[in-house]
Design a protein around this motif. Structure first.
Motif, PDB file in Angstrom:
ATOM      1  N   VAL A  93       2.169  15.136  13.113  1.00  0.00           N
ATOM      2  CA  VAL A  93       1.901  14.775  11.708  1.00  0.00           C
ATOM      3  C   VAL A  93       2.036  13.265  11.519  1.00  0.00           C
ATOM      4  O   VAL A  93       1.172  12.621  10.904  1.00  0.00           O
ATOM      5  CB  VAL A  93       2.850  15.525  10.764  1.00  0.00           C
ATOM      6  N   ILE A  94       3.110  12.689  12.072  1.00  0.00           N
ATOM      7  CA  ILE A  94       3.300  11.238  11.977  1.00  0.00           C
ATOM      8  C   ILE A  94       2.165  10.522  12.679  1.00  0.00           C
ATOM      9  O   ILE A  94       1.629   9.514  12.173  1.00  0.00           O
ATOM     10  CB  ILE A  94       4.655  10.832  12.591  1.00  0.00           C
ATOM     11  N   GLU A  95       1.760  11.025  13.839  1.00  0.00           N
ATOM     12  CA  GLU A  95       0.678  10.362  14.595  1.00  0.00           C
ATOM     13  C   GLU A  95      -0.631  10.407  13.818  1.00  0.00           C
ATOM     14  O   GLU A  95      -1.377   9.408  13.761  1.00  0.00           O
ATOM     15  CB  GLU A  95       0.507  11.030  15.952  1.00  0.00           C
ATOM     16  N   LYS A  96      -0.924  11.545  13.198  1.00  0.00           N
ATOM     17  CA  LYS A  96      -2.151  11.677  12.401  1.00  0.00           C
ATOM     18  C   LYS A  96      -2.135  10.695  11.236  1.00  0.00           C
ATOM     19  O   LYS A  96      -3.147  10.018  10.951  1.00  0.00           O
ATOM     20  CB  LYS A  96      -2.279  13.114  11.904  1.00  0.00           C
ATOM     21  N   ARG A  97      -0.993  10.592  10.572  1.00  0.00           N
ATOM     22  CA  ARG A  97      -0.873   9.658   9.448  1.00  0.00           C
ATOM     23  C   ARG A  97      -0.989   8.208   9.920  1.00  0.00           C
ATOM     24  O   ARG A  97      -1.587   7.366   9.229  1.00  0.00           O
ATOM     25  CB  ARG A  97       0.457   9.881   8.730  1.00  0.00           C
ATOM     26  N   PHE A  98      -0.428   7.926  11.081  1.00  0.00           N
ATOM     27  CA  PHE A  98      -0.505   6.566  11.609  1.00  0.00           C
ATOM     28  C   PHE A  98      -1.958   6.159  11.874  1.00  0.00           C
ATOM     29  O   PHE A  98      -2.367   5.034  11.552  1.00  0.00           O
ATOM     30  CB  PHE A  98       0.306   6.446  12.903  1.00  0.00           C
ATOM     31  N   GLN A  99      -2.738   7.051  12.457  1.00  0.00           N
ATOM     32  CA  GLN A  99      -4.134   6.712  12.753  1.00  0.00           C
ATOM     33  C   GLN A  99      -4.927   6.474  11.466  1.00  0.00           C
ATOM     34  O   GLN A  99      -5.821   5.620  11.435  1.00  0.00           O
ATOM     35  CB  GLN A  99      -4.778   7.819  13.597  1.00  0.00           C
ATOM     36  N   ARG A 100      -4.592   7.204  10.403  1.00  0.00           N
ATOM     37  CA  ARG A 100      -5.222   6.955   9.099  1.00  0.00           C
ATOM     38  C   ARG A 100      -4.890   5.562   8.599  1.00  0.00           C
ATOM     39  O   ARG A 100      -5.781   4.796   8.181  1.00  0.00           O
ATOM     40  CB  ARG A 100      -4.728   7.982   8.075  1.00  0.00           C
ATOM     41  N   VAL A 101      -3.608   5.226   8.619  1.00  0.00           N
ATOM     42  CA  VAL A 101      -3.158   3.934   8.095  1.00  0.00           C
ATOM     43  C   VAL A 101      -3.715   2.800   8.933  1.00  0.00           C
ATOM     44  O   VAL A 101      -4.130   1.762   8.399  1.00  0.00           O
ATOM     45  CB  VAL A 101      -1.621   3.890   8.047  1.00  0.00           C
ATOM     46  N   LYS A 102      -3.729   2.971  10.235  1.00  0.00           N
ATOM     47  CA  LYS A 102      -4.257   1.927  11.119  1.00  0.00           C
ATOM     48  C   LYS A 102      -5.734   1.658  10.815  1.00  0.00           C
ATOM     49  O   LYS A 102      -6.168   0.502  10.742  1.00  0.00           O
ATOM     50  CB  LYS A 102      -4.082   2.336  12.579  1.00  0.00           C
ATOM     51  N   ALA A 103      -6.511   2.723  10.623  1.00  0.00           N
ATOM     52  CA  ALA A 103      -7.931   2.557  10.307  1.00  0.00           C
ATOM     53  C   ALA A 103      -8.113   1.908   8.938  1.00  0.00           C
ATOM     54  O   ALA A 103      -8.961   1.030   8.755  1.00  0.00           O
ATOM     55  CB  ALA A 103      -8.635   3.913  10.352  1.00  0.00           C
ATOM     56  N   ASP A 137       0.863  -1.182   0.000  1.00  0.00           N
ATOM     57  CA  ASP A 137       0.000   0.000   0.000  1.00  0.00           C
ATOM     58  C   ASP A 137       0.895   1.226   0.000  1.00  0.00           C
ATOM     59  O   ASP A 137       1.791   1.358   0.837  1.00  0.00           O
ATOM     60  CB  ASP A 137      -0.916   0.004   1.230  1.00  0.00           C
ATOM     61  N   ALA A 138       0.656   2.127  -0.933  1.00  0.00           N
ATOM     62  CA  ALA A 138       1.540   3.278  -1.112  1.00  0.00           C
ATOM     63  C   ALA A 138       1.586   4.160   0.131  1.00  0.00           C
ATOM     64  O   ALA A 138       2.663   4.581   0.572  1.00  0.00           O
ATOM     65  CB  ALA A 138       1.074   4.091  -2.325  1.00  0.00           C
ATOM     66  N   GLU A 139       0.433   4.462   0.707  1.00  0.00           N
ATOM     67  CA  GLU A 139       0.386   5.348   1.870  1.00  0.00           C
ATOM     68  C   GLU A 139       1.079   4.714   3.068  1.00  0.00           C
ATOM     69  O   GLU A 139       1.835   5.374   3.786  1.00  0.00           O
ATOM     70  CB  GLU A 139      -1.066   5.672   2.209  1.00  0.00           C
ATOM     71  N   THR A 140       0.848   3.425   3.281  1.00  0.00           N
ATOM     72  CA  THR A 140       1.451   2.732   4.418  1.00  0.00           C
ATOM     73  C   THR A 140       2.969   2.674   4.282  1.00  0.00           C
ATOM     74  O   THR A 140       3.703   2.923   5.245  1.00  0.00           O
ATOM     75  CB  THR A 140       0.880   1.307   4.526  1.00  0.00           C
TER      76      THR A 140
END
Length: 467
Positions: free
Chosen positions: A253-263, A44-47
């Motif tokens: 920023v990293i935390e926000k991106r992590f929560q997106r990827v986790k979901a 997955d590109a985003e992950t």
């Protein structure tokens, strides 16, 4: 042929016990050296972009270059991560699901980087060799005792030897884990990342041990691959609490991106019913919409999935990953022509990210309109040039070449594809040889086909010898 005197019957229960010990030892060796190819790698590109941005500060702290170690996601709900014979780190999807923050995952990545820097994946052979020597010696001594008439004594020697061998290997493994813990703490400190996440994740592991009634006393440490979780927490806490980064806030920023990827991962991996309970429609956050979009898509409700994507695009119409998801839902719902505009935009916004480019190439081919094949060839060539480890992109490129009548390069693309797919050495070899017959000898493509042929032939021979 020497005739041995008759021996007393060895009890079936003792025999089974010995086999269990031997098989346990062999399993430990196999697990330690198992190839990542045996697992299902999720692309997955985003992950992958997030993992690299989480990893790079740790790499710099370890004296490496950004991007020098890559992180791969495996579709396995176990809470685990490992390094297997290379500089790449493999993280199980279950670990991402279990983690509550990006810093927890970074704590794990720092630990695994400790294994990389220590060469532990390679040195595991040293531990296996020492244990094997003990095991083989006990088998020889046991066999000699049995041959001399001491069946029970011989059996005891064998079983004691296997236990000693297993203990030797496990002790070796525990030392490596402790070393990686210490190195990981050092990398987190140099990167300015708090150790709170690392401790929080170790606490999760300890809570799992409590739940499954894993004994925590020192007598149980002998049979473990890792040190006791309580001991690791205590040792690391003493290091982390005095570190200048201990009270440093997490990167928002990293935390926000992590929560997106986790979901996103939860929506992809979990049953749709579970996802919709976890992320009810009253929750309109980006992670919740992400998860529901995958849940509806998996449930064959494309319009509901697209409604969630529209909600995401209303927040950020230029986000390449939102656009990619829109194109994916349309494409996989049998609407490739409608998917193309969103995917084109996603490719442009992501600067030709290879996984997204491969999806655009797929959509262009899926229209079955020959007018789209020239564009498909262009984006797929870009995709494999930037990431030649994607068998699906090679497969799609093979279709383009076959449509053009370029059977030699179609065969070369198929050879590339099969060389990346485990257990397909025979097909890789046949396609590489076909490609060599149709390509100009000595050309770059011919040389590449020859390289694949040599590697595939060697693998076919190894497989034949094992049978």
């Amino acid at each position: 042929m020497t005739a041995f005197p008759p021996q007393p019957m060895i009890g079936a229960q003792r025999l089974r016990a010995m086999f269990r010990i031997v098989l346990t030892l062999l399993a430990m060796f196999a697990i330690a050296m198992r190839p990542a190819a045996a697992q299902s790698i999720l692309r997955d590109a985003e992950t992958e972009a997030l993992f690299q941005d989480m990893m790079d500060p740790l790499l710099v702290a370890a004296g490496l270059q950004p991007g020098q170690v890559r992180v791969h996601l495996l579709g396995d709900r176990s809470i685990n991560a490992f390094v297997a014979g290379s500089q790449d780190i493999y993280v199980f999807s279950g670990l991402i699901e279990a983690a509550d923050s990006a810093e927890e995952v970074q704590g794990v990545l720092a630990h695994e980087l400790g294994h990389v820097m220590g060469g532990h994946a390679i040195r595991v052979n040293d531990g296996a060799r020492a244990a094997t020597n003990i095991s083989l010696l006990s088998l020889l001594l046991g066999a000699a005792a049995i041959a001399a008439g001491g069946g029970e004594a011989g059996m005891g020697i064998m079983m004691a030897g296997q236990q000693a061998a297993l203990g030797k290997f496990l002790a070796f493994s525990r030392v490596q884990e402790s070393t990686a813990d210490a190195a990981g703490a050092q990398y987190l400190s140099k990167a300015g990342i708090s150790g709170r996440g690392s401790l929080a994740f170790f606490k999760k592991l300890q809570n799992l041990e409590f739940r499954y009634a894993v004994k925590q006393d020192d007598d149980q440490a002998y049979g473990r691959t890792h040190p006791m979780s309580g001991d690791r927490i205590q040792t690391l806490r003493e290091v982390y609490v005095i570190d200048p980064a201990w009270d440093k806030p997490a990167d928002p920023v990293i935390e926000k991106r992590f929560q997106r990827v986790k979901a996103k991962l939860s929506g992809y991996m979990s049953d749709p019913e579970r996802t919709l309970r976890q992320f009810p429609e009253s929750n309109n956050s980006i992670p919740a919409r992400y998860a529901r979009a995958y849940a509806w898509h998996k449930s064959a409700y494309p319009q509901k999935a697209l409604a969630e994507v529209e909600g995401l695009l209303a927040i950020d119409p230029d986000d390449p990953y939102f656009l990619e998801l829109e194109g994916q839902v349309l494409l996989e719902s049998g609407r490739p022509t409608e998917a193309i505009p969103a995917l084109r935009k996603a490719v442009a916004r992501s600067r030709s990210q290879p996984l997204i480019s491969a999806t655009l190439g797929h959509a262009l081919i899926a229209t079955e309109d020959s007018a789209n094949f020239a564009e498909a060839e262009k984006v797929l060539k870009t995709a494999v040039a930037l990431d030649n480890q994607n068998p699906f992109a090679w497969y799609q490129l093979g279709i383009v070449y076959a449509n053009k009548g370029d059977q030699a390069r179609a065969a070369l693309a198929s050879a590339e594809r099969y060389s990346l797919e485990g257990g397909q050495a025979g097909l890789a070899l046949r396609n590489a040889e076909t490609a060599m017959q149709g390509l100009p000898q000595g050309s770059p493509d011919w040389i590449r086909a020859q390289d694949i042929s040599l590697v595939a032939r060697a693998e076919v021979e190894r497989t034949r010898k094992r049978r």
